[in-house]
Enzyme design. Structure first.
Site, PDB file in Angstrom:
ATOM      1  N   CYS A 195       0.829  -1.213   0.000  1.00 58.92           N
ATOM      2  CA  CYS A 195       0.000   0.000   0.000  1.00 58.92           C
ATOM      3  C   CYS A 195       0.861   1.259   0.000  1.00 58.92           C
ATOM      4  O   CYS A 195       2.027   1.222   0.390  1.00 58.92           O
ATOM      5  CB  CYS A 195      -0.938  -0.001   1.203  1.00 58.92           C
ATOM      6  SG  CYS A 195      -0.074   0.252   2.764  1.00 58.92           S
TER       7      CYS A 195
ATOM      8  N   CYS B  53       2.294   2.227   3.366  1.00 51.91           N
ATOM      9  CA  CYS B  53       3.439   1.392   3.763  1.00 51.91           C
ATOM     10  C   CYS B  53       4.683   1.862   3.020  1.00 51.91           C
ATOM     11  O   CYS B  53       5.789   1.904   3.576  1.00 51.91           O
ATOM     12  CB  CYS B  53       3.194  -0.079   3.414  1.00 51.91           C
ATOM     13  SG  CYS B  53       1.592  -0.668   3.923  1.00 51.91           S
TER      14      CYS B  53
ATOM     15  N   ASP C  45       4.110  14.646 -39.354  1.00 54.77           N
ATOM     16  CA  ASP C  45       5.131  14.862 -40.369  1.00 54.77           C
ATOM     17  C   ASP C  45       4.705  13.982 -41.549  1.00 54.77           C
ATOM     18  O   ASP C  45       4.165  12.898 -41.338  1.00 54.77           O
ATOM     19  CB  ASP C  45       6.481  14.396 -39.807  1.00 54.77           C
ATOM     20  CG  ASP C  45       7.552  14.383 -40.866  1.00 54.77           C
ATOM     21  OD1 ASP C  45       7.699  15.390 -41.559  1.00 54.77           O
ATOM     22  OD2 ASP C  45       8.225  13.344 -41.010  1.00 54.77           O
TER      23      ASP C  45
END
Length: 704
Positions: free
Chosen positions: A15, A18, A396
């Site tokens: 997480c 953490c 281009d």
């Protein structure tokens, strides 16, 4: 002093909270100067000195394992149901069920019932309390601290059953979050497993199989049919079909022969090849892709920056609201302490910013990983979001919308010469020319097996053409303006030239000093799939497509009509392309520029999103562009825009859901309907919905 840094891969980083705590713990090591933690890629860069033991000690609170970056991880991921914490969660559920059965038979206040619920709380929440209580002593208020306060509070006011359910649901939510984050990271792991870790090398007379880390540049690699290529290199012997889908996303194998480049991680399908190694293992195209994808996942997207900033103020605000809910009604409105403390605890639980914090990173990690597996490199969450907001796409022309290789389209004799001789004479003169159109004429003559002529006394006429002597006759080849100088051009020929030029073709006349013998028209061919790709872009809601070209206005207009492009800007120098992009940005906001990444570098850098084609093997394209299409075709552009739009929508849905569910749950405090288990259910539900919603991006495919 040189910066000493080491990069490590992490396992068990579940997480964001953490991750932040782990990073802080490493910073506290005295010999460490700085730390960069990449949550999306599960990777950490440590500046300074720290042993793996010290790093694992810093992550011991969450069971984080640390591995050197280059080490191939042999450890198998534990199945979800065999993980120790998940097993404890299931044991906790078992005690909760028994506790509720006992509460019906013996009552909620019976010592055995309370003991059973207390066991469920201790078994399921042991790791949680260990961290939460430690944080509480240091006044660090993260998610686990909030949960610890809520559960202790529930036990104090006698809500043992609800406390046990909260522990179980929180542990389950944590387990599912870790599992889903692992799923999202799987796309990178699958990229890392593409290239083999050993290669068969011939050095002198010796043939040996060695680790890719020990392979040197200029070693000769031997590749049998059915084998994966271990390193980037050039073919020096043999020919074969190579499946390059792992790098470029192309499903059709590419034919490779002597002189062609091959990439690590691609599959040799037929022949035996000998390849001269040209890059070290850390510089191969697949290594660059992995590195760029991981860096992209570390870069915070605008919506993630907003969420992170919001969460910083959100947690203290929720704690204040929870305290006020628990204290104000009993003190000033005659409410029951037990009732309102309970409501305050429920507000604490519902306030966990879990779902909100994970709402953006899990979507971005999933989308960038999905794109990389399909041959599209998106170099950061910010570029993913900006691509989703595009209004205009500029291209281009040469090599992007067209093949970039001129081809002869018309050979028309006019006077005193046959078609075959006309082409043969032109090819004989052009053999000595450096002009790009010369190669088109020579290729055409070879394809048609023309009789070859010998040209003598070749002379280039700068900017206009060339002349040479063939069988004692001096022939000229060049632009119409050259022949206007030699003599005159009849109105009939002038009309013929004009008609071809309006079709976007370059016309060369061939003749001697007395007469014009014929003309040859050459054109850069439009890619077969360019018109359909432009249609797809318009269907996706791109308001305007623009072609930027150095060609004359007539050629540009003809090709633009063929393609169905919205606007053509012709006769542009590189600086003009840059100015064109700037003015498009001023008019329309978000503009993408699509080019080959070499001569378009300034325009790519100026656009909101620079998209380079043919990234595989082109370092410039990988460095300059925000997005690189690894294959040399536009086919992946609509997919990339579609994926980015979906990712943007998913992020918006996630943030709305995460906040919406919490607001609804908090409003339940007013009539006093918010219960502890309902609060954790709202939090866990929001987290799960956000994760599952994000994982849908894994399934986004290219659609025709």
């Amino acid at each position: 002093m040189e910066d000493h840094k080491n990069v490590y891969r992490l396992q068990g980083l579940s997480c964001t909270n953490c991750a932040a705590k782990f990073e802080k713990n490493i910073r506290d090591i005295q010999t460490v100067d700085d730390v960069d933690l990449n949550f999306g890629a599960s990777k950490i860069t440590v500046h300074g000195d720290a042993s793996i033991e010290q790093l694992e000690q810093a992550g011991a609170f969450d069971g984080i394992k640390v591995y050197p970056e280059r080490q191939r991880q042999t450890e198998k991921n534990e199945p979800f149901w065999k993980n120790r914490e998940n097993v404890m969660t299931m044991v906790s559920l078992f005690f909760i069920v028994i506790g509720y059965v006992l509460s019906f038979q013996l009552g909620e206040d019976n010592i055995i019932t309370i003991g059973t619920f207390a066991t469920a709380i201790l078994v399921g929440g042991f790791e949680l309390f260990k961290v939460g209580l430690k944080n509480l002593t240091k006044f660090q208020f993260d998610m686990k601290t909030l949960m610890t306060i809520a559960i202790i509070g529930a036990a104090v006011i006698g809500e043992w059953g609800e406390g046990a359910v909260v522990v179980f649901l929180f542990a389950l939510s944590e387990a599912l979050e870790g599992y889903s984050m692992d799923k999202a990271r799987q796309s990178i792991r699958s990229l890392m497993d593409i290239a083999p870790n050993r290669a068969t090398i011939r050095r002198g007379d010796q043939v040996m199989e060695i680790d890719v880390e020990d392979v040197r540049i200029d070693d000769v690699m031997l590749i049998k049919p059915g084998e994966k290529i271990a390193m980037d290199g050039d073919v020096i012997k043999g020919q074969s079909s190579i499946n390059q889908s792992a790098i470029t996303g192309e499903s059709i194998p590419a034919h490779k022969s002597v002189g062609d480049e091959v990439f690590a991680g691609t599959l040799n399908e037929e022949g035996v090849l000998e390849v001269r190694v040209t890059k070290h293992v850390e510089d191969t195209t697949i290594s660059q892709i992995i590195h760029l994808v991981e860096e992209a996942q570390a870069e915070r997207a605008p919506s993630q920056q907003f969420v992170d900033k919001f969460a910083k103020y959100y947690t203290p605000a929720i704690m204040t609201i929870a305290f006020l809910v628990a204290v104000i009604p009993p003190l000033f409105m005659g409410g029951l302490w037990s009732e309102w403390v309970y409501q305050g605890l429920a507000v604490l639980v519902v306030g966990c910013p879990c779902a909100l914090v994970i709402s953006t990173p899990v979507a971005i990690v999933t989308a960038i990983g999905n794109a990389a597996r399909r041959g599209v490199l998106i170099k950061g969450g910010i570029h993913l979001e900006e691509t989703g907001r595009l209004k205009v796409v500029a291209f281009d022309k040469t090599g992007t919308l067209t093949e970039g290789v001129p081809e002869v389209t018309d050979v028309a004799p006019i006077l005193g010469i046959e078609q075959d001789k006309l082409l043969g004479v032109a090819a004989a003169i052009e053999e000595y020319s450096q002009h790009p159109l010369a190669s088109a004429i020579i290729r055409k003559a070879e394809q048609d097996n023309m009789e070859s002529y010998k040209a003598e006394d070749f002379q280039s006429i700068t900017g206009k053409g060339a002349k040479a002597s063939i069988n004692q006759t001096t022939y000229y080849i060049g632009s119409p303006s050259l022949f206007q100088e030699i003599g005159s051009i009849s109105s009939k020929i002038q009309q013929q030239v004009k008609d071809l030029q309006t079709q976007g073709k370059t016309v060369m006349l061939i003749g001697n000093e007395q007469e014009i013998n014929g003309l040859i028209a050459v054109a850069d061919q439009v890619r077969k799939d360019s018109p359909s790709i432009l249609q797809k872009l318009h269907k996706l809601g791109i308001k305007k497509t623009v072609m930027l070209t150095g060609d004359n206005a007539g050629t540009g207009k003809a090709i633009g009509q063929q393609l169905g492009i919205s606007e053509v800007k012709a006769e542009l120098l590189p600086q003009d392309k840059l100015d064109a992009i700037k003015s498009l940005r001023e008019q329309h906001g978000n503009v993408a520029m699509v080019g080959d990444g070499v001569n378009d570098a300034p325009a790519l850098a100026t656009a909101t999103v620079g998209v380079a084609m043919g990234g595989a093997g082109t370092d410039t394209a990988l460095e300059t562009a925000d997005i690189a299409l690894m294959a040399d075709d536009l086919d992946k552009l609509p997919y990339t825009i579609s994926l980015s739009r979906k990712a943007l929508n998913v992020i918006k849905q996630n943030v709305t859901l995460a906040l919406g569910l919490k607001i609804i749950a908090l409003l339940l405090v007013i009539p006093g309907w918010l219960t502890l288990w309902l609060a954790i259910f709202a939090d866990m539900g929001a987290t799960l919905i956000v994760i599952l919603n994000s994982l849908r991006l894994m399934k986004t495919k290219y659609s025709d």
